[in-house]
Structures are given as structure tokens and as C-alpha cells.
Design an enzyme around this catalytic site. Structure first.
Site, PDB file in Angstrom:
ATOM      1  N   GLY A 108      10.336  47.056  23.030  1.00  4.67           N
ATOM      2  CA  GLY A 108       9.517  47.612  21.955  1.00  4.67           C
ATOM      3  C   GLY A 108       8.653  46.617  21.209  1.00  4.67           C
ATOM      4  O   GLY A 108       7.563  46.952  20.754  1.00  4.67           O
ATOM      5  N   GLU A 155      11.069  42.102  15.909  1.00  8.20           N
ATOM      6  CA  GLU A 155      11.492  43.451  16.289  1.00  8.20           C
ATOM      7  C   GLU A 155      10.399  44.456  15.940  1.00  8.20           C
ATOM      8  O   GLU A 155       9.644  44.263  14.988  1.00  8.20           O
ATOM      9  CB  GLU A 155      12.769  43.844  15.514  1.00  8.20           C
ATOM     10  CG  GLU A 155      14.034  43.898  16.351  1.00  8.20           C
ATOM     11  CD  GLU A 155      14.094  45.065  17.345  1.00  8.20           C
ATOM     12  OE1 GLU A 155      13.079  45.390  17.976  1.00  8.20           O
ATOM     13  OE2 GLU A 155      15.176  45.629  17.495  1.00  8.20           O
ATOM     14  N   ASP A 171      15.991  49.799  12.056  1.00  8.94           N
ATOM     15  CA  ASP A 171      16.438  51.183  11.875  1.00  8.94           C
ATOM     16  C   ASP A 171      17.863  51.150  11.315  1.00  8.94           C
ATOM     17  O   ASP A 171      18.059  50.888  10.130  1.00  8.94           O
ATOM     18  CB  ASP A 171      16.334  51.872  13.234  1.00  8.94           C
ATOM     19  CG  ASP A 171      16.589  53.364  13.194  1.00  8.94           C
ATOM     20  OD1 ASP A 171      16.259  53.999  12.193  1.00  8.94           O
ATOM     21  OD2 ASP A 171      17.129  53.905  14.179  1.00  8.94           O
ATOM     22  N   PHE A 183      11.169  59.945  13.795  1.00  9.87           N
ATOM     23  CA  PHE A 183      11.130  59.206  15.055  1.00  9.87           C
ATOM     24  C   PHE A 183       9.672  58.950  15.417  1.00  9.87           C
ATOM     25  O   PHE A 183       8.871  59.881  15.511  1.00  9.87           O
ATOM     26  CB  PHE A 183      11.828  59.995  16.163  1.00  9.87           C
ATOM     27  CG  PHE A 183      12.044  59.178  17.390  1.00  9.87           C
ATOM     28  CD1 PHE A 183      13.120  58.309  17.471  1.00  9.87           C
ATOM     29  CD2 PHE A 183      11.153  59.242  18.451  1.00  9.87           C
ATOM     30  CE1 PHE A 183      13.310  57.518  18.602  1.00  9.87           C
ATOM     31  CE2 PHE A 183      11.338  58.463  19.580  1.00  9.87           C
ATOM     32  CZ  PHE A 183      12.414  57.598  19.650  1.00  9.87           C
TER      33      PHE A 183
HETATM   34  P1  IMP Z   1      18.655  49.737  15.330  1.00 12.90           P
HETATM   35  O1  IMP Z   1      19.662  48.921  16.078  1.00 12.90           O
HETATM   36  O2  IMP Z   1      19.156  51.115  15.023  1.00 12.90           O
HETATM   37  O3  IMP Z   1      18.069  49.063  14.117  1.00 12.90           O
HETATM   38  O4  IMP Z   1      17.540  50.094  16.357  1.00 12.90           O
HETATM   39  C1  IMP Z   1      16.504  49.326  16.654  1.00 12.90           C
HETATM   40  C2  IMP Z   1      15.882  49.852  17.932  1.00 12.90           C
HETATM   41  O5  IMP Z   1      15.983  51.287  18.095  1.00 12.90           O
HETATM   42  C3  IMP Z   1      14.418  49.559  17.889  1.00 12.90           C
HETATM   43  O6  IMP Z   1      14.159  48.272  18.359  1.00 12.90           O
HETATM   44  C4  IMP Z   1      13.833  50.642  18.742  1.00 12.90           C
HETATM   45  O7  IMP Z   1      13.831  50.245  20.093  1.00 12.90           O
HETATM   46  C5  IMP Z   1      14.775  51.816  18.576  1.00 12.90           C
HETATM   47  N1  IMP Z   1      14.238  52.765  17.584  1.00 12.90           N
HETATM   48  C6  IMP Z   1      14.678  52.961  16.330  1.00 12.90           C
HETATM   49  N2  IMP Z   1      13.920  53.889  15.702  1.00 12.90           N
HETATM   50  C7  IMP Z   1      12.978  54.266  16.593  1.00 12.90           C
HETATM   51  C8  IMP Z   1      11.875  55.194  16.528  1.00 12.90           C
HETATM   52  O8  IMP Z   1      11.586  55.848  15.522  1.00 12.90           O
HETATM   53  N3  IMP Z   1      11.115  55.284  17.644  1.00 12.90           N
HETATM   54  C9  IMP Z   1      11.361  54.582  18.782  1.00 12.90           C
HETATM   55  N4  IMP Z   1      12.368  53.708  18.881  1.00 12.90           N
HETATM   56  C10 IMP Z   1      13.178  53.551  17.794  1.00 12.90           C
END
Ligand code: IMP
Length: 190
Positions: free
Chosen positions: A44, A99, A103, A153
Site C-alpha cells: 500500500g 505506511e 488504522d 474504507f
Molecule cells: P492496521 O494494522 O489496522 O493499522 O492496518 C494497516 C493496513 O490495513 C494498511 O496498511 C492497509 O493496507 C490496510 N487498511 C486499513 N484501512 C484500509 C482502508 O480503508 N483501505 C484499504 N486498506 C486499508
């Protein structure tokens, strides 16, 4: 029958560009006279990193890591798995983890833990987007954060839904929203 989805722009390419430049200015200011090593989290962050690195006016090197997220309902140690490690040592370096989006914070919590064990000189986090309302790991904060967005999302500018839409120039929401699991993700892939 599945309904067709439309894309609605949430963050325009002009706003993204402004934010990327602003983050780069802060990094350039904070590390004046030093070298920085950008570590992009695949897949990403690749587009954000590609734009960011060209706006940083310092001696910069870069490397990449890839992780997979599994079973967000299980305990935290099992949730993130490293699937591509760095090519070289980061000992003594000014490392900035790059990053796409902060999220739940589980990914960055895991990465900062394993990277700090490798004794970098400094370790900072840059994230283009932040969804603070979804945070599980409370003490994960970006040092350089672009845009705070609501709990929606998003796709585009590197972010995907089932590997689609990474090439969009704007950051968009899908209308109607896609079906996500209980944890706000389309599935166990990244
Ligand atoms: P975390 O570990 O939940 O903070 O997730 C981080 C990863 O989840 C990001 O690097 C994205 O690849 C994916 N992610 C989180 N939210 C979204 C979104 O709204 N769209 C697409 N990918 C997401």
C-alpha cells in the site's frame, strides 16, 4: 445480483500532493544534515513513498518490508506476520517507517517493535492517512501524519480493495461500501 460500485473522491490528488510536500518538508527540517532511511510497507505505501522520497531534500536511502494480517480477533502476537524482511541492517540509521494508513495500529505496533530491536539511531513513523477512530493499539502514533479520515474504507493512491484501485490518483470511498469483515477489512490479505 451484486450492485455496481461507484467511486466518490474523499481526498483529491491536489490535497494528497500538498500533504506529501508538507510531510517531506518536516522530515527535511528535522533531519537537516543527516541521512534518512525510508522503510516502505508493501504494497500500500509504495506510491506514497515514491512521491515522498522525491520531495525530501536530504541524503535518502530506502528499503521495503511486507506483512500479512491474520485473525484480527485473536491475540495481538498472532495478528501480523512478516512476509518480506529488509534487505540490509538498519543499525545506527535514522529510519522512517512509511505506511499508507494508520488504522488499528496493529501493523505499525508490530513493525516498530521488531525494528527497534535492530538498534536504529532513530525510528519514526510517517503515515499519509490516519483513522484514529479504529485504533486498537492506543499508543501507536504517527510522527508525520497527513490526513485524518473518518471510519470509512478507502481505496486509491496505493490502497486497494481485493487488489483493485491502487492506481487511482485520488483517495476514494466505494459507494455502496464493500462488504468487510467484523474488523473493517475485506479479508486476511493486505
Ligand atoms: P492496521 O494494522 O489496522 O493499522 O492496518 C494497516 C493496513 O490495513 C494498511 O496498511 C492497509 O493496507 C490496510 N487498511 C486499513 N484501512 C484500509 C482502508 O480503508 N483501505 C484499504 N486498506 C486499508
Amino acid at each position: 445480483m451484486a450492485q455496481a460500485q461507484r467511486l466518490k473522491v474523499l481526498v483529491s490528488r491536489a490535497d494528497i500532493r500538498r500533504q506529501v510536500r508538507s510531510i517531506a518538508r518536516h522530515i527535511t527540517h528535522d533531519f537537516r544534515g543527516e541521512q534518512v532511511h525510508l522503510v516502505g510497507v508493501l504494497k500500500g505505501a509504495c506510491i506514497f513513498l515514491a512521491d515522498l522520497v522525491r520531495e525530501i531534500d536530504l541524503d535518502v536511502s530506502m528499503d521495503f518490508m511486507a506483512v500479512a494480517s491474520y485473525g484480527r480477533e485473536s491475540n495481538s502476537s498472532g495478528q501480523v506476520k512478516l512476509i518480506k524482511d529488509l534487505d540490509s541492517s538498519i543499525e545506527g540509521m535514522n529510519v522512517i517507517l512509511v505506511e499508507d494508513i494508520l488504522d488499528t495500529g496493529l501493523t505499525l505496533d508490530y513493525l516498530r517493535r521488531i525494528l527497534s530491536e535492530r538498534r536504529p539511531k532513530t525510528l519514526r513513523i510517517a503515515a499519509l492517512l490516519d483513522k484514529p477512530s479504529r485504533r486498537i493499539v492506543r499508543d501507536v502514533r504517527g510522527d508525520y501524519v497527513g490526513i485524518t479520515i473518518p471510519n470509512q474504507f478507502v481505496v486509491g493512491y496505493g490502497l486497494d480493495f481485493a487488489e483493485r484501485y491502487r492506481n487511482l490518483r485520488d483517495i476514494c470511498v466505494l459507494v455502496p461500501p464493500p462488504e468487510l469483515d467484523n474488523h473493517g477489512h475485506p479479508g486476511p490479505k493486505r
